[in-house]
Write a protein that holds these residues in place. Structure first.
Motif, short mmCIF file in Angstrom:
data_model
loop_
_atom_site.label_atom_id
_atom_site.label_comp_id
_atom_site.label_asym_id
_atom_site.label_seq_id
_atom_site.Cartn_x
_atom_site.Cartn_y
_atom_site.Cartn_z
N UNK A 151 0.84 -1.20 0.00
CA UNK A 151 0.00 0.00 0.00
C UNK A 151 0.88 1.25 0.00
N UNK A 152 0.77 2.09 -1.02
CA UNK A 152 1.57 3.31 -1.07
C UNK A 152 1.19 4.26 0.07
N UNK A 153 2.14 5.05 0.56
CA UNK A 153 1.84 5.99 1.65
C UNK A 153 0.90 7.10 1.18
N UNK A 154 0.04 7.56 2.07
CA UNK A 154 -0.91 8.64 1.78
C UNK A 154 -0.57 9.85 2.65
N UNK A 155 -1.33 10.91 2.43
CA UNK A 155 -1.12 12.12 3.23
C UNK A 155 0.16 12.82 2.85
N UNK A 156 0.94 13.23 3.84
CA UNK A 156 2.20 13.94 3.60
C UNK A 156 3.33 12.93 3.42
N UNK A 157 4.12 13.12 2.39
CA UNK A 157 5.22 12.20 2.10
C UNK A 157 6.51 12.99 1.88
N UNK A 158 7.63 12.30 2.05
CA UNK A 158 8.95 12.86 1.74
C UNK A 158 9.47 12.25 0.46
N UNK A 159 10.09 13.09 -0.36
CA UNK A 159 10.71 12.61 -1.60
C UNK A 159 12.21 12.70 -1.47
N UNK A 160 12.89 11.59 -1.70
CA UNK A 160 14.34 11.51 -1.63
C UNK A 160 14.92 11.30 -3.03
N UNK A 161 16.18 11.62 -3.15
CA UNK A 161 16.90 11.31 -4.38
C UNK A 161 16.97 9.81 -4.57
N UNK A 162 16.96 9.38 -5.82
CA UNK A 162 17.08 7.95 -6.10
C UNK A 162 18.52 7.47 -6.13
N UNK A 163 19.48 8.38 -5.90
CA UNK A 163 20.90 8.03 -5.93
C UNK A 163 21.36 7.61 -4.53
N UNK A 164 21.86 6.41 -4.41
CA UNK A 164 22.34 5.92 -3.12
C UNK A 164 23.74 6.49 -2.86
N UNK A 207 5.87 18.83 -12.34
CA UNK A 207 7.02 19.73 -12.30
C UNK A 207 6.67 21.06 -11.66
N UNK A 208 5.41 21.46 -11.73
CA UNK A 208 5.00 22.74 -11.16
C UNK A 208 5.16 22.78 -9.65
N UNK A 209 5.22 21.61 -9.00
CA UNK A 209 5.39 21.56 -7.55
C UNK A 209 6.85 21.45 -7.14
N UNK A 210 7.76 21.45 -8.11
CA UNK A 210 9.19 21.25 -7.85
C UNK A 210 9.96 22.40 -8.47
N UNK A 211 10.88 22.99 -7.72
CA UNK A 211 11.73 24.04 -8.27
C UNK A 211 12.80 23.42 -9.18
N UNK A 212 13.43 24.26 -9.98
CA UNK A 212 14.48 23.78 -10.87
C UNK A 212 15.63 23.18 -10.07
N UNK A 213 15.97 23.80 -8.95
CA UNK A 213 17.06 23.29 -8.12
C UNK A 213 16.69 21.93 -7.53
N UNK A 214 15.46 21.80 -7.05
CA UNK A 214 15.02 20.52 -6.50
C UNK A 214 14.96 19.44 -7.59
N UNK A 215 14.59 19.84 -8.79
CA UNK A 215 14.50 18.89 -9.90
C UNK A 215 15.83 18.18 -10.12
N UNK A 216 16.93 18.95 -10.07
CA UNK A 216 18.25 18.37 -10.29
C UNK A 216 18.78 17.66 -9.05
N UNK A 217 18.21 17.90 -7.89
CA UNK A 217 18.66 17.22 -6.68
C UNK A 217 18.25 15.75 -6.64
N UNK A 218 17.34 15.36 -7.50
CA UNK A 218 16.94 13.95 -7.53
C UNK A 218 18.04 13.07 -8.11
N UNK A 219 19.05 13.65 -8.69
CA UNK A 219 20.14 12.87 -9.28
C UNK A 219 20.05 12.87 -10.79
N UNK A 220 20.52 11.81 -11.40
CA UNK A 220 20.51 11.73 -12.86
C UNK A 220 19.08 11.82 -13.40
#
Length: 391
Positions: A151-164, A207-220
């Motif tokens: 079951x995917x999480x609902x409500x408020x969630x945190x987004x992390x980079x996919x790069x370990x 993309x409208x909910x993510x800044x350009x800087x945050x967009x690149x923080x996800x990694x590749x």
């Protein structure tokens, strides 16, 4: 039955059919067997044409070519776009990021869900099977075909980079925190199985909910290039120094394409040989019946009646034999396809429709018309003295 019908045309045609030599019957029998084989072969063609690799390859060759590659940093964007321009025919280059989704305050683990950061317009290219997208909310793309993946999480969630990060042994700090819509996105019915790119639940983040800087923080980033139809867009980009792919290669598609072409060629050869043999046999009969034509014409039989009787005499065996062969061959093909469907994923099953009979039917009908037309050319020719003496 034709002789008892009583009309001059049917009487002549019926008596001729009764007197046909056995050799012509054997030729017709061989033709019927050939039609059964070629019709049954349509079942194999249908199965091969329904494979995801073949469908994807045909789409890329006839509708739109697609390639994917990784973009490690912003400097690589210009390099990629220069390569795409050199290749030519590009329609669009879209970029998306992927991150890990966990409940607020949690840390990513081995079985964390993924997030896809893109726009609704780009999502229609990346995930054609997903609909009801909005650029002002994050929503889950549900798992396809009721997969039990948690079951995917609902409500408020945190987004992390996919790069370990091996130095810290984790994924660092969250890139951003957001609220997930209670309403999931929908899966559009009727999309080919090869276009369903991810069966697992995925969080769509506009993309409208993510800044350009945050967009690149996800990694590749992942770049998807669409272009005019061509056999192998990834190979062209690889030649320009871009590591592009589509999950399979042109070599994977080639055996399916070659097999289908070979089956269709063999079908054409079998039908051509069978119809050609029937043409020769019927032509020999037509030549040998000139004396009979002369006798009937001297008795007052109209040329039109003789010609129509000839068409009936030639067309009837082909229609009856060819029709029966098409029906039997179609039943064999359907049985083959339905047997292969047992235990398969519903999205990959194939059902052989009557459209598969189009090719063999056109060949039989067209060949019958040609044979009847060629062998009836001399029926209305002027009578010569030798014809009259022999009659």
């Amino acid at each position: 039955m034709l002789v008892r019908a009583g009309t001059p045309v049917t009487v002549v045609a019926g008596r001729r059919l009764q007197s046909q030599p056995a050799v012509l019957g054997r030729v017709l029998g061989a033709l019927v067997i050939g039609v059964v084989v070629t019709t049954a072969a349509q079942g194999l063609v249908s199965v091969l044409s329904a494979t995801p690799i073949y469908q994807a390859g045909r789409h890329y060759r006839e509708v739109e070519a697609v390639a994917e590659t990784r973009v490690p940093d912003q400097a690589s964007v210009a390099e990629l776009e220069d390569a795409v321009e050199r290749v030519g025919g590009a329609r669009e280059v879209i970029y998306n990021a992927r991150g890990l989704v966990v409940a607020a305050g949690s840390s990513p683990g081995e079985f964390s869900f993924w997030a896809l950061v893109s726009t609704c317009e780009e999502l229609r290219i990346l995930r054609p099977e997903v609909g009801q997208c909005r650029d002002d909310r994050a929503a889950w793309i549900p798992a396809s075909r009721d997969l039990d993946l948690g079951t995917p999480p609902r409500g408020t969630v945190d987004l992390f980079s996919g790069e370990y990060d091996e130095t810290t042994g984790g994924y660092g700090e969250p890139v951003l925190q957001l609220d997930v819509s209670e309403k999931d996105l929908a899966r559009v019915p009727g999309v080919p199985a090869w276009q369903e790119t991810d069966p697992a639940p995925t969080l769509f983040v506009p993309r409208a909910l993510v800044t350009q800087e945050q967009f690149w923080q996800f990694g590749q980033l992942e770049a998807t290039i669409t272009a005019d139809p061509r056999p192998d867009l990834p190979a062209e980009l690889n030649a320009e120094g871009i590591d592009a792919h589509i999950g399979w290669t042109a070599e994977d598609f080639a055996p399916y394409h070659a097999t289908i072409d070979t089956i269709r060629l063999l079908n054409l050869v079998v039908l051509a040989v069978g119809l050609g043999a029937f043409l020769l046999g019927t032509a020999d009969l037509a030549i040998g019946r000139r004396q009979e034509h002369a006798r009937l014409r001297l008795l007052g039989t109209p040329v039109g009646a003789l010609r129509r009787a000839h068409w009936l005499e030639v067309a009837l065996p082909l229609v009856v034999g060819g029709g029966a062969a098409l029906a039997i061959g179609h039943l064999v093909a359907v049985a083959f396809v339905e047997t292969g469907n047992r235990g398969m994923d519903p999205g990959l099953t194939t059902h052989l429709g009557l459209s598969s009979l189009t090719g063999p039917m056109l060949a039989v009908v067209g060949g019958s018309v040609v044979i009847a037309a060629i062998t009836s050319l001399g029926i209305g020719a002027p009578l010569r003295p030798d014809h009259i003496r022999r009659a």
